[in-house]
Design an enzyme around this catalytic site. Structure first.
Site, PDB file in Angstrom:
ATOM      1  N   CYS B  88       0.814  -1.218   0.000  1.00  0.00           N
ATOM      2  CA  CYS B  88       0.000   0.000   0.000  1.00  0.00           C
ATOM      3  C   CYS B  88       0.842   1.259   0.000  1.00  0.00           C
ATOM      4  O   CYS B  88       0.320   2.356  -0.140  1.00  0.00           O
ATOM      5  CB  CYS B  88      -0.945  -0.020   1.192  1.00  0.00           C
ATOM      6  SG  CYS B  88      -1.927  -1.531   1.232  1.00  0.00           S
ATOM      7  N   HIS B 344      -9.252   2.731  -1.708  1.00  0.00           N
ATOM      8  CA  HIS B 344      -7.815   2.519  -1.653  1.00  0.00           C
ATOM      9  C   HIS B 344      -7.306   1.833  -2.916  1.00  0.00           C
ATOM     10  O   HIS B 344      -6.988   0.659  -2.915  1.00  0.00           O
ATOM     11  CB  HIS B 344      -7.483   1.688  -0.411  1.00  0.00           C
ATOM     12  CG  HIS B 344      -6.040   1.401  -0.209  1.00  0.00           C
ATOM     13  ND1 HIS B 344      -5.044   2.231  -0.666  1.00  0.00           N
ATOM     14  CD2 HIS B 344      -5.422   0.365   0.406  1.00  0.00           C
ATOM     15  CE1 HIS B 344      -3.865   1.705  -0.351  1.00  0.00           C
ATOM     16  NE2 HIS B 344      -4.071   0.574   0.292  1.00  0.00           N
TER      17      HIS B 344
END
Lengths: 487, 400
Positions: B88, B344
């Site tokens: 991420c 996300h």
């Protein structure tokens, strides 16, 4: 003296109420209602004959963990692999793969007793070491079949040898008769069964009494001297008829566990024997007979050592380690009896790199980690560089087996997103006594009864199925211990 | 002692696509959408870009491997294009590559672009993917929410917090982010929610309900960076510069050594300390004006406040419930709506966070504008609490 030197067993924790089966299928098979008493053991979705055999073996071997075993014989008609030795998987799970004879014994409901007989035959009084005999079955039946009511899942384990005998083999006798009461052809998941009355009259009642009598003759034991007769049959009244036919009081018949477990296939006579041995007394004569294209009969006499060696839990302990289940739909799903929507997350390709599996087989099958020889830190998995941030020594780790080490839950969650045949999937960080931890899947976990600090016991289970290729991979999971359970 | 990155590189321009379920867009469309805004903001010709970094994580479901997807999408003139992936933190890693290239003098103007096209899987939630031949054989089967949910159990145990109290604080975090996201035209989720909706939502992974989880969306964000001198030469004033770029990667201590208690992120504590040192920040709770943290799940944001030394250890629940991180609080957090409302798209999130801080510092944040922010922090976390990568970036006004 040759005979049994240890015993144990395993019954899966889930017990399906037979009433639930009858309620689901009574509309099409009203006869099932007459069998709707008690409960039967069912494998959790991640259990099979191999995982049950491993648990039975651990129950039998206890703290020794199998030191001094020279062979493993595994009897089952429901082995997960047709060509990959299943006994070898058990050996690897027990961290025994090495100088060991292993053998699968299969294709008959006698497979358990045949494995035991073969092991007893193989005992050589000039050679040290015991042979581990396992019998395990997770029998399958079609939905609404009578067998669904009658069958149960379970396993038994014995060690045999000449040192520390707790039940001496007095004699054994086998007969082979190609009497086909049922069969399961190649690539067929279910049994095909002929008429019960014929099986009873021409099969059990003609073949078994004769074999039992011959075995008793060989042993030089009179029927009246027999304290325990184990001759299981799913046909009502047959064990008593066999007892009467050989002049043994039917009151001497062993508990067939029909109310709590069901018929555990080729494991059943040995599950019953293991159960009976828990209360065995010196001098007792025990006869075990099994039926399946003939008959095996083994005659034992308990020695003074009968009370010396107890299984970790035994069949009784596993009967107590129980969770009732009334959801027949869940049982159908676990056994692929229904075409079920599993969601796209179930489509993940679970191909196993066999090269990788082999390189790390002690880790993956035996839960062997490492112990740093410099700082003593235990770690899983074993790695080239020590995980202790104050050590980080290289090439210092000796193999350390974690499977028998108690652990506790440090963190956990119950996950409804990840694919699991029995959601929610529980997992968390578990920490072993004496050091070592990893994030583990849990098994036999009850919703709402998992918490930080709870003790867990590691159990060998199926991790993933690769249905595309017919493979299944095993790994160890953490089973939370409920306070109401002894184990 | 390294001198660090502080004030050596300035942001010349930034762009960010609309985030959301962009059913009409390929990754190419998202990259171009973000880049069009960015290059216009930078005020240069795209051929002046001398090197580029592409951050994307789950490339196998959209662009495929390598630097080619970015070079193709923008028709970059055969310059070096490097694809980076670090879970991420992939977008922050792209920025780190571009910033380091400029700071080293290897090039004058560099591009960092992060993109992820997640909504081509056919199901909700993050895509599943292989974890490697060995890992897949022993790692627990787990999901992102399930792994981050582990924090809650350990945090409760460590601090003796009642589960309902913790859940209320977590819910406050989500309510706050939705309040902020509602004001952001580029956010995926723009609805306000109330605390009851959060508390009563279906459970995803105990104790995380649906509204404790960030959305899953498509998006891209990018930055063009250069030296402050060049930026000034191009007529830029009130420069926004990079103050710190730090990354910490788990080495297995948390996962395998009993020294970690499971209630916090070791990496975040290490990376943030280094970042404050690099940026010359001594009291982050006082000096940081805005924080964009990796709120993949409400519990992540909560413990992160402590890991970034913004709340005292064990004090995040109180700070959250007191409104310290609300838009009108002492240190607004997720002023743009955060992952909670942006979703996300993995490779783009780090740059999306920088983009919001950049707008805020320039007074261009519209309805969301906070008063006179000087220093902002972004934080990305990839993996799971027991093994992860954590990036912390600090940007601010030149000289701040």
């Amino acid at each position: 003296m040759i005979g049994l030197t240890g015993f144990g067993g395993y019954i899966p924790r889930l017990r399906l109420a037979r009433q639930a089966i009858a309620e689901a299928n009574g509309w099409i098979q009203p006869g099932l209602r007459g069998l709707a008493r008690g409960e039967r053991s069912i494998c959790n979705w991640d259990e099979d004959s191999v995982t049950m055999a491993v648990e039975a073996a651990r129950d039998c071997l206890g703290e020794d963990g199998g030191a001094g075993l020279r062979a493993i014989y595994l009897g089952s008609t429901t082995l997960p692999f047709q060509d990959r030795q299943n006994a070898g998987i058990v050996a690897a799970a027990l961290n025994l793969d090495g100088d060991l004879s292993t053998m699968d014994v299969t294709s008959s409901q006698r497979a358990g007793t045949t494995a035991l007989a073969a092991a007893l035959d193989a005992v050589d009084e000039s050679e040290p070491g015991h042979i581990l005999v396992l019998a395990s079955d997770a029998r399958r039946a079609r939905a609404a079949a009578q067998q669904e009511m009658i069958f149960g899942d379970g396993a038994a384990a014995f060690t045999v040898g000449h040192d520390g005998v707790l039940a001496e083999l007095l004699a054994r006798h086998s007969v082979a008769v190609d009497f086909v009461d049922h069969y399961r052809g190649e690539n067929r998941p279910y049994d095909y069964t002929w008429e019960e009355r014929w099986i009873r009259d021409e099969g059990f009642l003609k073949i078994m009494p004769k074999a039992v009598t011959q075995a008793l003759d060989k042993a030089g034991v009179a029927p009246a001297e027999v304290d325990l007769l184990i001759a299981p049959s799913s046909l009502r009244g047959v064990p008593a008829k066999i007892a009467k036919a050989v002049d043994i009081d039917p009151a001497r018949l062993g508990d067939d566990l029909q109310g709590a477990v069901g018929q555990t296939g080729c494991a059943h006579p040995l599950v019953m024997l293991s159960h009976a041995l828990e209360d065995g007394a010196p001098g007792q004569v025990m006869v075990v007979a099994s039926f399946g294209q003939g008959c095996d009969v083994l005659v034992f006499r308990a020695t003074e050592a009968i009370g010396d060696r107890r299984p970790a839990l035994g069949i009784s302990g596993h009967l107590a380690r129980r969770r009732g289940e009334t959801n027949y739909n869940k049982f159908m799903a676990f056994n692929d009896l229904v075409v079920q929507e599993k969601g796209m997350r179930a489509e993940l390709d679970n191909q196993t790199a066999l090269t990788q599996l082999y390189r790390r087989r002690d880790m993956l099958l035996g839960l062997v980690g490492g112990e740093c020889q410099v700082c003593g830190t235990r770690q899983f998995p074993r790695s080239r560089v020590c995980v202790n941030p104050n050590c980080n020594a290289t090439n210092t780790q000796q193999p350390f087996p974690f499977s028998g080490i108690p652990a506790s839950i440090m963190t956990w969650s119950a996950d409804h997103l990840t694919y699991c045949p029995d959601p929610p999937l529980h997992y968390g960080m578990i920490q072993f006594e004496g050091g070592g931890r990893f994030l583990a899947n849990f098994t036999d976990a009850d919703v709402g009864k998992v918490g930080v600090g709870q003790t867990v016991r590691m159990m060998f289970r199926v991790k993933d199925f690769d249905n595309q290729r017919g493979f299944r991979r095993y790994f160890w999971k953490a089973a939370p211990q409920q306070t109401s359970e002894e184990a | 002692m390294a001198s660090g990155i502080k004030d050596k590189v300035a942001i010349l321009g930034m762009g960010c696509s609309k985030f959301g379920e962009r059913w009409d867009c390929d990754a190419e469309d998202l990259m171009v959408e973000a880049f069009e805004e960015c290059i216009a903001d930078a005020g240069i010709d795209f051929k002046e870009i001398q090197a580029a970094w592409l951050g994307t994580a789950i490339e196998e479901i959209h662009v495929g491997k390598g630097g080619i997807p970015l070079a193709f999408a923008l028709r970059l003139p055969y310059i070096p294009v490097t694809r980076v992936e670090n879970f991420c933190a992939s977008g922050s890693e792209a920025l780190r590559g571009a910033v380091y290239a400029v700071a080293s003098g290897a090039c004058d103007i560099a591009l960092a672009l992060g993109v992820e096209k997640l909504k081509d899987t056919g199901y909700g939630g993050l895509p599943q993917r292989s974890r490697g031949a060995l890992n897949s054989m022993w790692w627990a089967n787990y999901s992102a929410p399930g792994s981050f949910a582990q924090l809650a159990s350990a945090y409760r145990a460590k601090h003796g917090i009642d589960p309902a109290e913790l859940k209320r604080a977590m819910a406050h975090i989500s309510v706050k982010s939705h309040d902020n996201g509602a004001k952001n035209p580029k956010a995926h989720l723009r609805n306000r929610i109330d605390i009851d909706k959060v508390l009563n939502a279906p459970m995803v992974a105990e104790p995380l309900g649906l509204f404790d989880c960030c959305g899953v969306s498509d998006g891209a964000a990018c930055a063009i960076v250069t030296t402050p001198e060049i930026a000034r030469g191009l007529g830029k004033k009130d420069l926004i510069t990079i103050k710190a770029l730090q990354l910490s990667v788990s080495n297995g201590t948390e996962a395998g050594h009993n020294s970690w208690d499971g209630s916090h992120f070791m990496t975040a504590r290490i990376a943030s300390k280094r970042a404050y040192e690099e940026a010359g920040i001594e009291n982050p709770r006082q000096q940081i004006s805005l924080a964009e943290v990796h709120d993949c799940f409400s519990i992540t944001e909560l413990v992160t406040m402590e890991d970034l030394y913004l709340s005292p250890e064990g004090g995040a629940v109180k700070d959250v419930l007191d409104g310290f991180y609300d838009s009108d609080g002492g240190l607004p957090c997720q002023i743009d709506g955060g992952l909670k409302c942006f979703g996300h798209p993995i490779g783009s999130s780090g740059l999306r966070m920088i983009y919001e801080l950049y707008l805020q510092m320039q007074g261009r944040a519209g309805e969301r504008q906070t008063a006179d922010p000087k220093l902002g922090l972004t934080h990305n976390l990839g993996g799971a609490p027991h093994q992860n990568v954590c990036s912390v970036a600090i940007i601010g006004r030149e000289g701040a």
